[in-house]
Design a protein around this motif. Sequence first.
Motif, PDB file in Angstrom:
ATOM      1  N   ARG A  85     -68.307  -9.875  -3.220  1.00 41.95           N
ATOM      2  CA  ARG A  85     -67.684  -9.495  -1.648  1.00 41.95           C
ATOM      3  C   ARG A  85     -69.421  -8.746  -0.992  1.00 41.95           C
ATOM      4  O   ARG A  85     -69.652  -9.034   0.077  1.00 41.95           O
ATOM      5  CB  ARG A  85     -67.569  -7.684  -1.910  1.00 41.95           C
ATOM      6  N   GLU A  86     -70.357  -8.973  -1.983  1.00 41.39           N
ATOM      7  CA  GLU A  86     -71.772  -8.499  -1.215  1.00 41.39           C
ATOM      8  C   GLU A  86     -72.162 -10.252  -0.175  1.00 41.39           C
ATOM      9  O   GLU A  86     -72.471  -9.886   1.338  1.00 41.39           O
ATOM     10  CB  GLU A  86     -73.209  -8.293  -2.455  1.00 41.39           C
ATOM     11  N   ARG A  89     -69.887 -10.305   3.267  1.00 39.98           N
ATOM     12  CA  ARG A  89     -70.340  -9.379   4.114  1.00 39.98           C
ATOM     13  C   ARG A  89     -71.198  -9.330   5.219  1.00 39.98           C
ATOM     14  O   ARG A  89     -71.438  -9.225   6.072  1.00 39.98           O
ATOM     15  CB  ARG A  89     -69.830  -8.071   3.241  1.00 39.98           C
ATOM     16  N   ALA A  93     -71.548  -9.838   8.943  1.00 39.06           N
ATOM     17  CA  ALA A  93     -71.750  -9.427   9.786  1.00 39.06           C
ATOM     18  C   ALA A  93     -72.808 -10.172  10.678  1.00 39.06           C
ATOM     19  O   ALA A  93     -73.418 -10.094  11.532  1.00 39.06           O
ATOM     20  CB  ALA A  93     -72.929  -8.567   8.629  1.00 39.06           C
ATOM     21  N   ARG A 177     -67.620  -1.678  14.822  1.00 33.40           N
ATOM     22  CA  ARG A 177     -68.115  -2.482  14.223  1.00 33.40           C
ATOM     23  C   ARG A 177     -68.399  -2.709  12.290  1.00 33.40           C
ATOM     24  O   ARG A 177     -66.903  -3.960  11.884  1.00 33.40           O
ATOM     25  CB  ARG A 177     -69.581  -2.863  14.757  1.00 33.40           C
ATOM     26  N   ASP A 178     -68.336  -1.123  12.117  1.00 37.61           N
ATOM     27  CA  ASP A 178     -68.538  -1.070  10.472  1.00 37.61           C
ATOM     28  C   ASP A 178     -67.334  -0.898  10.308  1.00 37.61           C
ATOM     29  O   ASP A 178     -66.700  -1.874   8.489  1.00 37.61           O
ATOM     30  CB  ASP A 178     -69.560  -0.001  10.307  1.00 37.61           C
ATOM     31  N   GLU A 179     -66.247  -0.873  10.897  1.00 36.43           N
ATOM     32  CA  GLU A 179     -64.708  -0.732  10.342  1.00 36.43           C
ATOM     33  C   GLU A 179     -63.708  -2.490  10.556  1.00 36.43           C
ATOM     34  O   GLU A 179     -63.169  -2.459   9.356  1.00 36.43           O
ATOM     35  CB  GLU A 179     -63.886   0.543  10.452  1.00 36.43           C
ATOM     36  N   LEU A 181     -66.399  -5.128  10.123  1.00 41.02           N
ATOM     37  CA  LEU A 181     -66.390  -5.780   8.766  1.00 41.02           C
ATOM     38  C   LEU A 181     -66.439  -5.332   7.771  1.00 41.02           C
ATOM     39  O   LEU A 181     -65.581  -6.067   6.765  1.00 41.02           O
ATOM     40  CB  LEU A 181     -68.102  -5.566   9.631  1.00 41.02           C
ATOM     41  N   ASP A 182     -65.656  -4.357   7.533  1.00 35.35           N
ATOM     42  CA  ASP A 182     -65.245  -3.673   6.125  1.00 35.35           C
ATOM     43  C   ASP A 182     -63.931  -4.715   6.277  1.00 35.35           C
ATOM     44  O   ASP A 182     -63.245  -4.550   5.051  1.00 35.35           O
ATOM     45  CB  ASP A 182     -65.067  -2.301   6.532  1.00 35.35           C
ATOM     46  N   VAL A 183     -62.920  -4.213   7.136  1.00 35.92           N
ATOM     47  CA  VAL A 183     -61.695  -4.696   6.963  1.00 35.92           C
ATOM     48  C   VAL A 183     -61.944  -6.495   6.651  1.00 35.92           C
ATOM     49  O   VAL A 183     -60.794  -7.291   6.241  1.00 35.92           O
ATOM     50  CB  VAL A 183     -60.430  -4.264   7.902  1.00 35.92           C
ATOM     51  N   THR A 185     -63.889  -8.614   5.171  1.00 30.26           N
ATOM     52  CA  THR A 185     -64.667  -8.575   4.358  1.00 30.26           C
ATOM     53  C   THR A 185     -63.599  -8.490   3.334  1.00 30.26           C
ATOM     54  O   THR A 185     -63.781  -8.814   2.173  1.00 30.26           O
ATOM     55  CB  THR A 185     -65.823  -8.000   3.721  1.00 30.26           C
ATOM     56  N   GLU A 186     -63.162  -6.893   3.199  1.00 28.80           N
ATOM     57  CA  GLU A 186     -62.193  -7.277   2.001  1.00 28.80           C
ATOM     58  C   GLU A 186     -60.525  -8.144   2.385  1.00 28.80           C
ATOM     59  O   GLU A 186     -60.578  -8.767   1.406  1.00 28.80           O
ATOM     60  CB  GLU A 186     -61.360  -5.686   2.528  1.00 28.80           C
TER      61      GLU A 186
END
Length: 195
Positions: A85-86, A89, A93, A177-179, A181-183, A185-186
Amino acid sequence: MTRKLLLDAGLDLFGSKGYATTTVDDIASAAGTTRVTFYAYFPSKVDLMKALVSERLNAALDRLPSAEHGSTERELVAVVEDGSRERIRAWLASTSEERWDVIRPYTTAAFEAAAVDPEIRTLLDEWLNEAIGDIKEGLDRADRFPAGTRHFRSVIAITELDHVARHWKPGTWGVGRDEMLDVLTESWVGSIGRH
């Protein structure tokens, strides 16, 4: 220098007027040259579009020639092979911050051109298949997921990434942007990552 001016003018006009309505004369005029000079560098508008994809878009994405599938981005292969995951992401990013604004004019023009020109459609399909090949190569190296599903998983990941990269800007679809990237990535972890 003239070739660069023609490529720059073509890209600008494809973005402002659209690929279908931009003529060779438009491109030559915007580059400060003539139709005859245009044809000295490119046999057609299609060939100029091909150069924009194969030269400039691949350079912007750090894609290198590859005997296996046209071009490759080695870092993407390594990220998928790792599958954490890391790492996924971090790659998403970095790519979204450093590349999306740069590549968007090229990919947008290529998709529009593909809608009206079969040669560009073939070129775009081949180009997307090269990126799909990178993800599949990473999955093969990791020996993750049943072999028969790896290509399809790669298609899903690249289709998703391509669409988001071409269309997302801050606030688009109600996410920052963060949301985003979170989605994203998930989704990538679910379809191609290590669980």
